[in-house]
Write a protein that holds these residues in place. Structure first.
Motif, PDB file in Angstrom:
ATOM      1  N   UNK A 560     143.752  73.870 -37.604  1.00  0.00           N
ATOM      2  CA  UNK A 560     143.239  72.786 -38.434  1.00  0.00           C
ATOM      3  C   UNK A 560     141.844  72.354 -37.980  1.00  0.00           C
ATOM      4  N   UNK A 561     141.642  72.276 -36.676  1.00  0.00           N
ATOM      5  CA  UNK A 561     140.328  71.906 -36.171  1.00  0.00           C
ATOM      6  C   UNK A 561     139.283  72.957 -36.539  1.00  0.00           C
ATOM      7  N   UNK A 562     139.673  74.224 -36.462  1.00  0.00           N
ATOM      8  CA  UNK A 562     138.734  75.292 -36.821  1.00  0.00           C
ATOM      9  C   UNK A 562     138.350  75.215 -38.284  1.00  0.00           C
ATOM     10  N   UNK A 563     139.325  75.004 -39.159  1.00  0.00           N
ATOM     11  CA  UNK A 563     139.035  74.946 -40.598  1.00  0.00           C
ATOM     12  C   UNK A 563     138.269  73.682 -40.941  1.00  0.00           C
ATOM     13  N   UNK A 564     138.619  72.557 -40.321  1.00  0.00           N
ATOM     14  CA  UNK A 564     137.990  71.272 -40.657  1.00  0.00           C
ATOM     15  C   UNK A 564     136.566  71.183 -40.133  1.00  0.00           C
ATOM     16  N   UNK A 565     136.311  71.803 -38.958  1.00  0.00           N
ATOM     17  CA  UNK A 565     134.974  71.714 -38.362  1.00  0.00           C
ATOM     18  C   UNK A 565     134.027  72.793 -38.847  1.00  0.00           C
ATOM     19  N   UNK A 566     134.537  73.764 -39.564  1.00  0.00           N
ATOM     20  CA  UNK A 566     133.674  74.861 -40.012  1.00  0.00           C
ATOM     21  C   UNK A 566     132.799  74.381 -41.173  1.00  0.00           C
ATOM     22  N   UNK A 578     140.735  82.738 -38.024  1.00  0.00           N
ATOM     23  CA  UNK A 578     142.130  82.406 -37.747  1.00  0.00           C
ATOM     24  C   UNK A 578     142.874  83.593 -37.144  1.00  0.00           C
ATOM     25  N   UNK A 579     142.604  84.799 -37.621  1.00  0.00           N
ATOM     26  CA  UNK A 579     143.246  85.988 -37.051  1.00  0.00           C
ATOM     27  C   UNK A 579     142.895  86.149 -35.579  1.00  0.00           C
ATOM     28  N   UNK A 580     141.615  85.944 -35.267  1.00  0.00           N
ATOM     29  CA  UNK A 580     141.199  86.050 -33.867  1.00  0.00           C
ATOM     30  C   UNK A 580     141.839  84.951 -33.014  1.00  0.00           C
ATOM     31  N   UNK A 581     141.942  83.749 -33.569  1.00  0.00           N
ATOM     32  CA  UNK A 581     142.558  82.638 -32.840  1.00  0.00           C
ATOM     33  C   UNK A 581     144.021  82.925 -32.531  1.00  0.00           C
ATOM     34  N   UNK A 582     144.777  83.368 -33.522  1.00  0.00           N
ATOM     35  CA  UNK A 582     146.198  83.631 -33.300  1.00  0.00           C
ATOM     36  C   UNK A 582     146.410  84.813 -32.362  1.00  0.00           C
ATOM     37  N   UNK A 583     145.536  85.812 -32.396  1.00  0.00           N
ATOM     38  CA  UNK A 583     145.658  86.943 -31.471  1.00  0.00           C
ATOM     39  C   UNK A 583     145.453  86.493 -30.030  1.00  0.00           C
ATOM     40  N   UNK A 584     144.423  85.662 -29.802  1.00  0.00           N
ATOM     41  CA  UNK A 584     144.178  85.159 -28.446  1.00  0.00           C
ATOM     42  C   UNK A 584     145.338  84.292 -27.967  1.00  0.00           C
ATOM     43  N   UNK A 585     145.860  83.455 -28.835  1.00  0.00           N
ATOM     44  CA  UNK A 585     146.962  82.590 -28.436  1.00  0.00           C
ATOM     45  C   UNK A 585     148.245  83.390 -28.172  1.00  0.00           C
ATOM     46  N   UNK A 586     148.416  84.514 -28.881  1.00  0.00           N
ATOM     47  CA  UNK A 586     149.586  85.357 -28.624  1.00  0.00           C
ATOM     48  C   UNK A 586     149.526  85.960 -27.222  1.00  0.00           C
ATOM     49  N   UNK A 587     148.352  86.464 -26.827  1.00  0.00           N
ATOM     50  CA  UNK A 587     148.211  86.998 -25.481  1.00  0.00           C
ATOM     51  C   UNK A 587     148.407  85.905 -24.434  1.00  0.00           C
ATOM     52  N   UNK A 588     147.867  84.731 -24.696  1.00  0.00           N
ATOM     53  CA  UNK A 588     148.048  83.617 -23.773  1.00  0.00           C
ATOM     54  C   UNK A 588     149.531  83.233 -23.664  1.00  0.00           C
ATOM     55  N   UNK A 655     147.191  83.884 -44.195  1.00  0.00           N
ATOM     56  CA  UNK A 655     146.472  83.592 -45.438  1.00  0.00           C
ATOM     57  C   UNK A 655     147.044  82.352 -46.117  1.00  0.00           C
ATOM     58  N   UNK A 656     148.373  82.258 -46.189  1.00  0.00           N
ATOM     59  CA  UNK A 656     148.984  81.057 -46.776  1.00  0.00           C
ATOM     60  C   UNK A 656     148.734  79.827 -45.916  1.00  0.00           C
ATOM     61  N   UNK A 657     148.730  80.006 -44.600  1.00  0.00           N
ATOM     62  CA  UNK A 657     148.433  78.884 -43.714  1.00  0.00           C
ATOM     63  C   UNK A 657     147.023  78.356 -43.955  1.00  0.00           C
ATOM     64  N   UNK A 658     146.077  79.272 -44.183  1.00  0.00           N
ATOM     65  CA  UNK A 658     144.696  78.863 -44.468  1.00  0.00           C
ATOM     66  C   UNK A 658     144.621  78.096 -45.780  1.00  0.00           C
ATOM     67  N   UNK A 659     145.329  78.565 -46.800  1.00  0.00           N
ATOM     68  CA  UNK A 659     145.320  77.856 -48.083  1.00  0.00           C
ATOM     69  C   UNK A 659     145.917  76.456 -47.948  1.00  0.00           C
ATOM     70  N   UNK A 660     146.972  76.330 -47.163  1.00  0.00           N
ATOM     71  CA  UNK A 660     147.598  75.016 -46.959  1.00  0.00           C
ATOM     72  C   UNK A 660     146.654  74.058 -46.238  1.00  0.00           C
ATOM     73  N   UNK A 661     145.984  74.544 -45.210  1.00  0.00           N
ATOM     74  CA  UNK A 661     145.067  73.688 -44.451  1.00  0.00           C
ATOM     75  C   UNK A 661     143.884  73.246 -45.306  1.00  0.00           C
TER      76      UNK A 661
END
Length: 951
Positions: A560-566, A578-588, A655-661
């Motif tokens: 949400x912060x990424x979409x709102x601040x962009x 968002x894809x890059x964010x979720x990939x990094x968080x998955x490894x973390x 993609x649906x998460x992005x549309x919702x945000x």
């Protein structure tokens, strides 16, 4: 090309005639021979060495191949049954068959397709039953009344326990020495030397032997894969009788039990069990064919196993060398010297077997039970030695079997192939007296069998030697591709010396751990496996419940912060971010969760092993904990690699998460708080929760029960119906309809509590749902005609129920309209168009057009509250709706006309008249006054109607 075609055709016809008239002893051997010819090769030198002067038409490879292919065409009906699907496919794709006889190739490939379909639908006929090692009490053998003395009974109990102990010891130590096994068996038999003990021990032996059935021939996927990967050089052949691994214990027990008394009792027990099973009637009229086939297979396997051991016991005294030891099985097939054979026959010609085999076979032919008796007879005869088969008694028995073989022409297909295959297997044994076949004279006119108990699966279960043909085809295909090898992943060898040393250390450590575990008792290993399994399972549950939920909340907040601040609202750019964010968080997530789990797992493993392991292994606590933690960590890493391998773990659809945000924008409510899961619906305005709560309040009111405070629920409904992204138009219509129904039910159940606050709360909901309403101009009114029929009951009108809300794509909701020209005042439903004038401004106003419907009038008339309060409260509600433009004068007029067209009792008409007078007195609209005059007229005209029921 091939020569002398006519002679080859003649040979094929002669060969086919011999096969059809059962003049060749083993059809399977002939098929094996024909396929060997088909798969053979001929070098050029072999062709040049052919002697032209000798008439050998089968010398060339072309002529022999032609003979083989044409003969196989005559045997095609047998091939489609005895060959498995792989062999059919291999033979059907053979180039020689395609060239010489394309019809045979087509037939084989069609049979391959049919067999594949049957195999996908086939179920296992006989499930292997695995013994759990528990010895159950048997009243027949474990009762002291069955023994001559109490001492004999006590000795047998010792013998029974010792027998099970020897069996377990033999299974645990397969490579045990013969001297150790002989000593244990000798000690067992010496515990109870009496005849009664030997007899009961023999019964126990036979009972356990009958449970030791050979495994199913239908392989599982794992066993097929293992067989393909291992690929033994010399596949196991079933040409000669043999013992399986489970049967070897009983065979060795008989061989090393150097006690003739026990062996005689064992013969009697085996013969008794065989006679009992052979006389069992398989066919059951109440069961289906599958049950009969399953029972037949089970009985046949038991009979074959018991008969094989009875034959082994019968031939055992004649298979001992000078030292008294048993000769290997292969020696029993060797031909003795002529003088030795003659002397042995003179001595043994008058001996009789334990069972009257000829009498049993004759009775079987009369009772049409040949499929049950003949197979175990074959297994019994296959275990006999060379000399015994040539005694007078067995020669007469074999002549009877030859006659049966010659008269199997009229049997059904599967039964015929089964009997000929199993008899042909016996005829092919190296010590079998084939010369008796020429002395046989047919004594049977015909052989009949009532029911077909044999199918393809049963055939392969009871005739494992049929696999030799399939193995032949498989091996030939494998040998054909000599330049190909199995794909084996090579092990990379590092050039770096340090890496090589490190790998050696790992291998050495793994070997040391393996040897350390092998040195531990079996109970310690089982405890270790249990702890590893349970601790790993607990760690997985904790990761899923805690770490994963926290990661999902954190990712949602960061997204949400990424979409709102962009600043750049370009959707592809945001999606990539968002894809890059979720990939990094998955490894973390994977890294941090494993680190947290290791600490908890070590503590749990240590405490579990301390509690479960005995104090004797306390000094080994540290290495056991280290090994268990390592195994738990390996299992946990494997689980995370299998289940947490994509971003779908954190977000199913980015993609649906992005549309919702993007749609939520500033209305996004942070759900990543520490509130319990039960308060999920209070974190945002849920339309579903509002609908469910409103329905519950209506149900409580209908039962005259007090529910929760209604005002928070009405406020929630009001918030849900105003610019709520979660509230779609169907949900908004449902809330509107339920709120109107709640108002009517409240008036009927609690009229004295109706106040301005409640109406204003309802007004907030209605105003959000009907923002485009506007007052309509009054229409010309006509006086309704009185109906001729009046009934005191409520059967002349139909209850008008509000329809279910429809979706956005559908049209407006159909409503009940009333046609003044119709006869008898029947209610007409019109779903094609809406006649109410209110719906021209706002479609949602149609829910107010049914305030004075028959359902609501009946609901209020049946209430146990004071009638005057109810109708006064209804008048207040109608006036409130008129003032707020939810209900127009025209709509209320139409509803009144529709109501007065129905048949009502006089008390209801009086209540309606009172209500109309109240509405007329409270409604002061600056107009021509036609509406109020009309209401007064209806109240005066309908309030004093005489009630005359129909005769």
């Amino acid at each position: 090309m091939w020569h002398q075609r006519e002679k080859i055709e003649d040979l094929v016809q002669i060969y086919d005639a011999l096969l059809k008239n059962n003049l060749i002893l083993s059809v399977n051997t002939e098929i094996y021979y024909l396929i060997t010819i088909l798969l053979s090769k001929q070098e050029e030198d072999d062709f040049r060495k052919v002697d032209k002067s000798v008439q050998n038409i089968m010398k060339t490879i072309h002529n022999s191949t032609c003979f083989s292919v044409k003969s196989l065409w005559n045997l095609r009906l047998v091939l489609e049954i005895i060959l498995d699907k792989n062999a059919l496919k291999t033979l059907g794709e053979n180039k020689k068959i395609r060239s010489f006889y394309p019809d045979l190739a087509k037939f084989l490939l069609n049979a391959y397709g049919l067999k594949c379909e049957m195999e996908s639908q086939r179920k296992l006929i006989l499930e292997n039953r695995i013994s759990n090692g528990i010895v159950c009490f048997n009243l027949d053998t474990d009762n002291a009344d069955n023994f001559p003395s109490l001492l004999s009974f006590q000795n047998f109990k010792k013998q029974r326990d010792m027998f099970y102990e020897i069996l377990r010891w033999y299974q645990d130590t397969q490579n045990s020495s013969r001297s150790s096994l002989r000593a244990r068996i000798k000690s067992l038999l010496s515990c109870g030397p009496s005849a009664a003990n030997h007899a009961h021990l023999a019964k126990l032996f036979v009972h356990l032997l009958a449970e030791c059935l050979p495994p199913n021939e239908q392989e599982s996927k794992l066993s097929k894969l293992q067989r393909r990967l291992t690929c033994p050089n010399a596949p196991e052949s079933h040409r000669l009788p043999h013992f399986t691994e489970k049967e070897m214990f009983y065979k060795d027990f008989i061989m090393y039990a150097e006690n003739e008394c026990f062996r005689v009792h064992l013969k009697d027990a085996l013969a008794s069990e065989i006679i009992s099973l052979d006389s069992k009637y398989i066919k059951n009229d109440t069961s289906n064919g599958a049950d009969n086939t399953r029972e037949f297979l089970l009985v046949s396997k038991k009979l074959g196993l018991l008969a094989k051991f009875l034959g082994y016991l019968t031939s055992l005294p004649y298979a001992l060398d000078m030292t008294g030891k048993t000769v290997p099985t292969i020696e029993t097939y060797t031909t003795p010297k002529e003088k030795v054979l003659e002397n042995n026959l003179d001595l043994r010609n008058y001996s009789q077997p334990n069972i009257d085999l000829i009498g049993i076979l004759t009775t079987t032919l009369e009772n049409n039970k040949l499929c049950i008796t003949l197979p175990w007879l074959i297994h019994y005869l296959s275990m006999l030695d060379y000399t015994t088969l040539r005694t007078t008694y067995y020669k007469n028995l074999l002549k009877t079997i030859f006659c049966i073989y010659e008269n199997t022409k009229n049997l059904k297909k599967f039964t015929k192939i089964f009997l000929k295959s199993i008899m042909g297997w016996l005829f092919d044994l190296p010590h079998f007296p084939r010369e008796l076949f020429s002395e046989c004279t047919s004594e049977f006119k015909s052989i009949t069998i009532d029911e077909e108990l044999i199918d393809e699966s049963v055939l392969f279960e009871l005739c494992p030697f049929l696999k030799d043909i399939n193995v032949l085809l498989t091996n030939k295909v494998t040998e054909k591709d000599m330049g190909t090898f199995r794909h084996i992943t090579p092990v990379s060898l590092s050039v770096n010396v340090e890496d090589r040393m490190r790998n050696k250390e790992r291998e050495l450590q793994a070997r040391l751990e393996e040897e350390f575990l092998k040195s531990q008792p079996s109970s310690t290993r089982r405890v270790l496996e249990l702890v590893i399994e349970r601790v790993t399972s607990s760690a997985v549950k904790e990761l899923t419940a805690n770490c994963l939920n926290d990661a999902r909340k954190r990712c949602t907040e960061m997204a949400f912060k990424l979409v709102n601040s962009s600043k750049d609202k370009d959707k592809p750019t945001l999606l990539q971010g968002l894809n890059q964010l979720y990939t990094e968080q998955l490894e973390h997530l994977r890294t941090t969760s494993l680190e947290q789990a290791r600490t908890h797992m070590r503590a749990r493993v240590s405490s579990a092993l301390s509690a479960l392991l005995p104090s004797a292994v306390a000094q080994l606590h540290a290495p056991l904990v280290a090994f268990a933690c390592k195994a738990c960590n390996a299992k946990l890493v494997k689980w995370t690699n299998e289940h947490w391998n994509s971003t779908a773990v954190l977000c199913k659809n980015i993609n649906e998460e992005l549309n919702t945000l993007i749609m939520l924008g500033d209305n996004f409510q942070n759900q990543l708080n520490d509130k319990p899961i039960t308060l999920e619906f209070t974190t945002f305005d849920s339309p579903a929760f509002a609908i469910i709560s409103l329905k519950e309040q209506i149900c409580l009111l209908l039962d005259y029960e007090d529910g929760d405070d209604i005002y928070p629920i009405l406020d929630l409904c009001a918030r849900c119906t105003i610019k709520n992204p979660y509230c779609r138009p169907p949900a908004q219509k449902a809330i509107l309809q339920l709120s109107v129904d709640y108002c009517i039910v409240f008036v009927s159940r609690k009229p004295e509590q109706l106040n301005e606050k409640l109406l204003l709360s309802l007004h907030n909901i209605w105003n959000n749902c009907c923002p485009d309403r506007k007052p309509s101009s009054p229409q010309e009114l006509t006086v309704p005609e009185r109906r001729a029929s009046i009934s005191p009951t409520f059967t002349d009108f139909r209850e008008e129920r509000a329809p279910t809300p429809i979706s956005d794509e559908e049209g407006p909701i159909g409503k009940v309209i009333y046609d003044e020209k119709e006869k008898n005042g029947n209610v007409v439903t019109n779903d094609s168009k809406v006649e109410s004038p209110n719906t021209e401004s706002d479609p949602n106003l149609e829910y107010f057009d049914r305030i004075l419907c028959p359902r609501n009038i009946v609901l209020m008339s049946e209430s146990n509250r004071k009638s005057s309060d109810i109708w006064q409260a209804l008048a207040d509600v109608l006036v409130f709706m008129l003032k707020q433009a939810y209900l127009s004068e025209d709509s209320l007029t139409e509803q009144c006309l529709a109501v007065y067209r129905q048949d009502w009792p006089q008390n209801i008409l009086e209540n309606l008249s009172t209500c109309m007078k109240c509405v007329s007195s409270k409604w002061n609209r600056s107009s021509t006054g036609k509406f109020t005059l009309f209401l007064d007229f209806l109240a005066d005209f309908c309030g004093n109607m005489d009630f005359e029921p129909l005769e």
